[in-house]
Design a protein around this motif. Structure first.
Motif, PDB file in Angstrom:
ATOM      1  N   GLY A  17       0.821  -1.233  -0.101  1.00  0.00           N
ATOM      2  CA  GLY A  17       0.054  -0.002  -0.032  1.00  0.00           C
ATOM      3  C   GLY A  17       0.751   1.360   0.001  1.00  0.00           C
ATOM      4  O   GLY A  17       0.301   2.244  -0.153  1.00  0.00           O
ATOM      5  N   TYR A  18       2.001   0.816   0.319  1.00  0.00           N
ATOM      6  CA  TYR A  18       3.165   2.236   0.382  1.00  0.00           C
ATOM      7  C   TYR A  18       4.260   2.051  -0.578  1.00  0.00           C
ATOM      8  O   TYR A  18       4.637   0.952  -0.793  1.00  0.00           O
ATOM      9  CB  TYR A  18       3.545   2.451   1.819  1.00  0.00           C
ATOM     10  CG  TYR A  18       2.540   3.025   2.539  1.00  0.00           C
ATOM     11  CD1 TYR A  18       2.452   4.676   2.657  1.00  0.00           C
ATOM     12  CD2 TYR A  18       2.032   2.372   3.519  1.00  0.00           C
ATOM     13  CE1 TYR A  18       1.362   4.967   3.607  1.00  0.00           C
ATOM     14  CE2 TYR A  18       1.011   2.752   4.353  1.00  0.00           C
ATOM     15  CZ  TYR A  18       0.730   4.204   4.431  1.00  0.00           C
ATOM     16  OH  TYR A  18       0.018   4.790   5.368  1.00  0.00           O
ATOM     17  N   LEU A  19       4.893   2.934  -0.993  1.00  0.00           N
ATOM     18  CA  LEU A  19       6.242   2.884  -1.757  1.00  0.00           C
ATOM     19  C   LEU A  19       7.287   3.885  -1.106  1.00  0.00           C
ATOM     20  O   LEU A  19       6.669   4.864  -0.266  1.00  0.00           O
ATOM     21  CB  LEU A  19       6.082   3.297  -3.381  1.00  0.00           C
ATOM     22  CG  LEU A  19       5.170   2.483  -4.145  1.00  0.00           C
ATOM     23  CD1 LEU A  19       4.859   3.249  -5.444  1.00  0.00           C
ATOM     24  CD2 LEU A  19       5.787   0.996  -4.495  1.00  0.00           C
ATOM     25  N   LYS A  20       8.158   3.620  -1.427  1.00  0.00           N
ATOM     26  CA  LYS A  20       9.614   4.542  -0.907  1.00  0.00           C
ATOM     27  C   LYS A  20       9.487   5.818  -1.720  1.00  0.00           C
ATOM     28  O   LYS A  20       9.301   5.618  -2.884  1.00  0.00           O
ATOM     29  CB  LYS A  20      10.896   3.747  -1.121  1.00  0.00           C
ATOM     30  CG  LYS A  20      11.146   2.803  -0.089  1.00  0.00           C
ATOM     31  CD  LYS A  20      12.692   2.438   0.036  1.00  0.00           C
ATOM     32  CE  LYS A  20      12.773   1.506   1.154  1.00  0.00           C
ATOM     33  NZ  LYS A  20      14.293   0.839   1.184  1.00  0.00           N
ATOM     34  N   ASP A  21       9.605   6.859  -1.070  1.00  0.00           N
ATOM     35  CA  ASP A  21       9.599   8.254  -1.813  1.00  0.00           C
ATOM     36  C   ASP A  21      10.727   8.349  -2.703  1.00  0.00           C
ATOM     37  O   ASP A  21      12.064   8.174  -1.971  1.00  0.00           O
ATOM     38  CB  ASP A  21       9.484   9.306  -0.861  1.00  0.00           C
ATOM     39  CG  ASP A  21       9.552  10.737  -1.642  1.00  0.00           C
ATOM     40  OD1 ASP A  21      10.045  10.811  -2.811  1.00  0.00           O
ATOM     41  OD2 ASP A  21       8.915  11.617  -0.920  1.00  0.00           O
TER      42      ASP A  21
ATOM     43  N   ILE B  56       2.019   6.953  -0.650  1.00  0.00           N
ATOM     44  CA  ILE B  56       1.120   6.028  -1.079  1.00  0.00           C
ATOM     45  C   ILE B  56       1.241   5.567  -2.353  1.00  0.00           C
ATOM     46  O   ILE B  56       1.442   6.456  -3.304  1.00  0.00           O
ATOM     47  CB  ILE B  56      -0.396   6.886  -0.664  1.00  0.00           C
ATOM     48  CG1 ILE B  56      -0.723   7.251   0.952  1.00  0.00           C
ATOM     49  CG2 ILE B  56      -1.420   5.871  -1.298  1.00  0.00           C
ATOM     50  CD1 ILE B  56      -2.000   7.495   1.175  1.00  0.00           C
ATOM     51  N   ASP B  57       0.982   4.192  -2.424  1.00  0.00           N
ATOM     52  CA  ASP B  57       1.116   3.524  -3.796  1.00  0.00           C
ATOM     53  C   ASP B  57      -0.640   3.660  -4.340  1.00  0.00           C
ATOM     54  O   ASP B  57      -1.434   3.155  -3.713  1.00  0.00           O
ATOM     55  CB  ASP B  57       1.521   2.034  -3.546  1.00  0.00           C
ATOM     56  CG  ASP B  57       1.574   1.378  -4.841  1.00  0.00           C
ATOM     57  OD1 ASP B  57       1.027   2.208  -5.864  1.00  0.00           O
ATOM     58  OD2 ASP B  57       2.101   0.285  -4.811  1.00  0.00           O
ATOM     59  N   GLU B  58      -0.631   4.517  -5.034  1.00  0.00           N
ATOM     60  CA  GLU B  58      -2.069   4.558  -5.536  1.00  0.00           C
ATOM     61  C   GLU B  58      -2.709   3.293  -6.386  1.00  0.00           C
ATOM     62  O   GLU B  58      -3.992   3.277  -6.389  1.00  0.00           O
ATOM     63  CB  GLU B  58      -1.958   5.994  -6.671  1.00  0.00           C
ATOM     64  CG  GLU B  58      -1.669   7.188  -6.115  1.00  0.00           C
ATOM     65  CD  GLU B  58      -2.595   7.401  -5.126  1.00  0.00           C
ATOM     66  OE1 GLU B  58      -3.691   7.274  -4.677  1.00  0.00           O
ATOM     67  OE2 GLU B  58      -2.031   8.549  -4.138  1.00  0.00           O
TER      68      GLU B  58
ATOM     69  N   GLU C  91       1.520   9.740   5.416  1.00  0.00           N
ATOM     70  CA  GLU C  91       0.072   9.858   5.252  1.00  0.00           C
ATOM     71  C   GLU C  91      -0.632   8.590   5.276  1.00  0.00           C
ATOM     72  O   GLU C  91      -0.062   7.398   5.008  1.00  0.00           O
ATOM     73  CB  GLU C  91       0.289  10.145   3.407  1.00  0.00           C
ATOM     74  CG  GLU C  91      -1.692  10.547   3.189  1.00  0.00           C
ATOM     75  CD  GLU C  91      -1.442  10.932   2.005  1.00  0.00           C
ATOM     76  OE1 GLU C  91      -2.632  11.156   1.397  1.00  0.00           O
ATOM     77  OE2 GLU C  91      -0.699  10.980   1.230  1.00  0.00           O
ATOM     78  N   ALA C  92      -1.712   8.555   6.104  1.00  0.00           N
ATOM     79  CA  ALA C  92      -2.369   7.427   6.430  1.00  0.00           C
ATOM     80  C   ALA C  92      -3.269   6.921   5.207  1.00  0.00           C
ATOM     81  O   ALA C  92      -3.716   7.548   4.521  1.00  0.00           O
ATOM     82  CB  ALA C  92      -3.366   7.787   7.560  1.00  0.00           C
ATOM     83  N   ILE C  93      -3.378   5.666   5.127  1.00  0.00           N
ATOM     84  CA  ILE C  93      -4.310   5.144   4.161  1.00  0.00           C
ATOM     85  C   ILE C  93      -5.792   4.786   4.801  1.00  0.00           C
ATOM     86  O   ILE C  93      -6.800   5.009   3.929  1.00  0.00           O
ATOM     87  CB  ILE C  93      -3.866   3.557   3.654  1.00  0.00           C
ATOM     88  CG1 ILE C  93      -2.442   3.762   2.769  1.00  0.00           C
ATOM     89  CG2 ILE C  93      -4.981   2.738   2.730  1.00  0.00           C
ATOM     90  CD1 ILE C  93      -1.902   2.737   2.431  1.00  0.00           C
ATOM     91  N   VAL C  94      -5.723   4.599   6.052  1.00  0.00           N
ATOM     92  CA  VAL C  94      -6.933   4.545   6.776  1.00  0.00           C
ATOM     93  C   VAL C  94      -7.025   5.223   7.988  1.00  0.00           C
ATOM     94  O   VAL C  94      -6.238   5.561   8.716  1.00  0.00           O
ATOM     95  CB  VAL C  94      -7.093   2.863   7.437  1.00  0.00           C
ATOM     96  CG1 VAL C  94      -8.392   2.716   8.000  1.00  0.00           C
ATOM     97  CG2 VAL C  94      -6.807   1.760   6.222  1.00  0.00           C
ATOM     98  N   ASP C  95      -8.141   5.969   8.035  1.00  0.00           N
ATOM     99  CA  ASP C  95      -8.454   7.094   8.876  1.00  0.00           C
ATOM    100  C   ASP C  95      -8.431   6.301  10.571  1.00  0.00           C
ATOM    101  O   ASP C  95      -8.454   5.093  10.594  1.00  0.00           O
ATOM    102  CB  ASP C  95      -9.576   7.914   8.890  1.00  0.00           C
ATOM    103  CG  ASP C  95     -10.720   6.918   9.121  1.00  0.00           C
ATOM    104  OD1 ASP C  95     -11.176   6.587  10.105  1.00  0.00           O
ATOM    105  OD2 ASP C  95     -11.460   6.981   8.068  1.00  0.00           O
ATOM    106  N   GLU C  96      -7.903   7.087  11.624  1.00  0.00           N
ATOM    107  CA  GLU C  96      -7.792   6.639  12.951  1.00  0.00           C
ATOM    108  C   GLU C  96      -8.991   5.992  13.332  1.00  0.00           C
ATOM    109  O   GLU C  96      -8.945   4.795  14.183  1.00  0.00           O
ATOM    110  CB  GLU C  96      -7.242   7.680  13.684  1.00  0.00           C
ATOM    111  CG  GLU C  96      -6.657   7.213  15.230  1.00  0.00           C
ATOM    112  CD  GLU C  96      -5.500   6.424  15.141  1.00  0.00           C
ATOM    113  OE1 GLU C  96      -5.205   5.566  15.634  1.00  0.00           O
ATOM    114  OE2 GLU C  96      -4.521   6.955  14.330  1.00  0.00           O
TER     115      GLU C  96
END
Length: 547
Positions: free
Chosen positions: A175-179, A188-190, A295-300
């Motif tokens: 769900g994520y990538l390295k900048d 975030i990996d779109e 950046e969160a993918i899912v809200d808290e």
């Protein structure tokens, strides 16, 4: 000191002279002398000058000396077992390895039993000259010490990095990538982030991990391992033959990762020894969590709901999964969970909950029976009332909750602060008592036997006190820093503008638990009056006026 090669026996003339080279990342820091190129030149030169024929290189580049699962080393071992190797030559003993016991096994057991002559050029080791090899075990010990010391330094750097809040994971979660501009930062990996959101959404909606896995499989969604392989990203987990074969375990791991809520979690695993590759999970209390680092993918709020849901998993019966409120209802008198009664002979409209204590021992509590449909009706009305009030009178709602929470917090603060002060005072007193006890023992006023007994008792009491002091400080810290989480509740309210029916998603979004009172008969009628107390997520048992 160079060894002088002896004339090889005729039986060894056709065997391979193995020239073994190894280089790790740590060795690269020592300069060019340990490079693979340098090792090859030295070994070939030595073999030529000492008339070793049929030479063959075996090279492991990028492998630690404590790791013996190296490709060419294993290939070399196979040839040794087949009797194809006559001589093995290395630059020095550390090229063979930095594990004292394993290197000793090879040099003292395997090589002699396989008639393999072993030579370490820079250490002056030649198994053909046994009298010159007395220092070999000590060389191995120093090589292992070097590996241990290097490991300690690396762990110190690793620990400092982890304590600074930088992510220690070499690969970001699915769900994520390295900048590309900052390798220490996750973006975030779109392409895969929507899949993560879908997994959490389905969980909140009432789907189990197996159902979610099957759903993704049916939708032909690549598993994380298959996705990494397709993208050319190196990953330790290899994809299965079926690239769409999601498992419940994978879904479960995703749902537990705080990283999806935007936080960095370090020190989740550890190794017992620098020699071991096996990683074990650390206790959650020993992990460091850094909030809002990416950046969160899912809200808290959604993440919190999922964790509560998974901490109270509902079992399945012959009629399928238990109703969504199962496990969320409690007896208002004894505190036991209410037991769901259902079966093939009970119509759905007559299914009910009953106190678990009463069910096991009727003399210890009353039944607290409430029908599912009656409970659903009450809950739906209460939910519609509180959300409507929160929408129409948002400022009044916030003020009411802040006042309520402030009152509760002040009461708890006073109670726990007093307990903490008493515990700390007793802990200080114990220090003084043990100091006097020690001095009395030295002066002969207290016998050794009596001293040991008293010291043991005081030690036990002090350990228990220190544990409680730590717990109390944590409770007070949370109480002082926690405000009424009205924003989180209002965020959910805005998502549902008109609730017409109860769904698993709505219930899990808003309800934390429900306490059920015993029904009381209304005099002069056959009707009963029953009260329930609803504890909402984020705001607790708050009941503002209903308009």
């Amino acid at each position: 000191m160079k060894t002088q090669a002896q004339k090889q026996p005729s039986s060894a003339l056709n065997k391979i002279t193995a020239l073994y080279c190894r280089l790790s990342k740590d060795d690269e820091l020592q300069g060019e002398s340990n490079s693979i190129t340098n090792q090859k030149v030295m070994l070939q030169k030595y073999a030529d000058e000492n008339h070793f024929s049929n030479t063959q290189f075996f090279v492991d580049d990028g492998y630690s000396g404590t790791n013996f699962d190296r490709p060419d080393w294993m290939r070399l071992n196979t040839l040794i077992e087949e009797g194809c190797i006559g001589t093995l030559i290395v630059k020095d003993m550390s090229r063979l390895g930095r594990d004292y016991l394993k290197v000793g096994y090879y040099t003292e057991v395997l090589f002699p039993s396989s008639d393999v002559r072993f030579i370490a050029i820079n250490n002056g080791v030649d198994s053909a000259n046994a009298q010159d090899n007395d220092m070999t075990p000590f060389i191995n010990i120093f090589n292992e010490f070097y590996a241990k010391d290097t490991s300690r330094k690396i762990r110190a750097v690793f620990k400092a990095k982890g304590q600074s809040g930088k992510a220690l994971a070499p690969i970001p979660p699915y769900g994520y990538l390295k900048d590309p501009e900052d390798k220490t930062r996750w973006i975030i990996d779109e392409e895969t982030a929507p899949i993560v959101r879908e997994v959490f959404r389905l969980c909140v909606a009432g789907y189990g991990t197996s159902h979610i896995a099957n759903h993704l499989k049916e939708q032909k969604v690549l598993t994380p391992a298959a996705y990494y392989a397709e993208q050319g990203i190196k990953h330790p987990r290899k994809p299965s033959e079926d690239p769409y074969f999601w498992t419940a375990a994978t879904i479960s791991q995703m749902l537990e990762r705080q990283e999806y809520a935007g936080h960095t979690v370090n020190f989740k695993t550890t190794k017992k020894s620098f020699k071991s590759k096996k990683q074990t999970k650390t206790d959650p209390k020993d992990r460091l969590v850094f909030k809002n680092t990416h950046e969160a993918i899912v809200d808290e709020e959604t993440f919190a709901i999922v964790q509560k849901l998974r901490s109270g998993k509902r079992r399945r019966t012959l009629k399928g999964e238990m109703p969504v409120l199962s496990g969320m209802l409690y007896c208002a008198d004894c505190g036991a969970k209410l037991y769901q009664t259902r079966g093939a002979n009970i119509k759905e409209e007559n299914e009910y909950f009953v106190c678990g204590t009463y069910r096991k021992n009727r003399g210890k509590c009353t039944n607290h029976i409430i029908k599912n449909k009656e409970l659903d009706a009450i809950l739906l009305q209460e939910l519609r009332d509180i959300t409507a009030y929160a929408r129409k009178h948002e400022q009044d709602f916030v003020s009411l909750l802040e006042k309520k929470h402030a009152s509760e917090m002040t009461k708890n603060l006073r109670k726990h602060t007093k307990e903490l002060e008493e515990a700390e005072e007793r802990n200080r007193k114990l220090d003084q008592i043990m100091q006097h006890l020690y001095e009395d023992n030295l002066d002969g006023k207290v016998s050794d036997e009596r001293y040991v007994k008293l010291q043991t008792n005081y030690d036990t009491e002090q350990r228990d006190l220190e544990q409680r002091i730590s717990e109390l400080r944590g409770i007070l810290h949370e109480a002082k820093t926690q405000m009424a989480n009205t924003d989180a509740f209002l965020t959910q309210v805005r998502k549902y503008t008109d609730i017409q029916e109860l769904t698993p998603e709505i219930i899990r979004t808003f309800v934390e638990r429900i306490e059920v009172e015993q029904a009381e008969k209304i005099p002069g009628t056959r009707k009963k009056n029953q009260t329930i107390h609803i504890y909402w997520n984020f705001i607790g048992n708050s009941e503002p006026e209903k308009n």
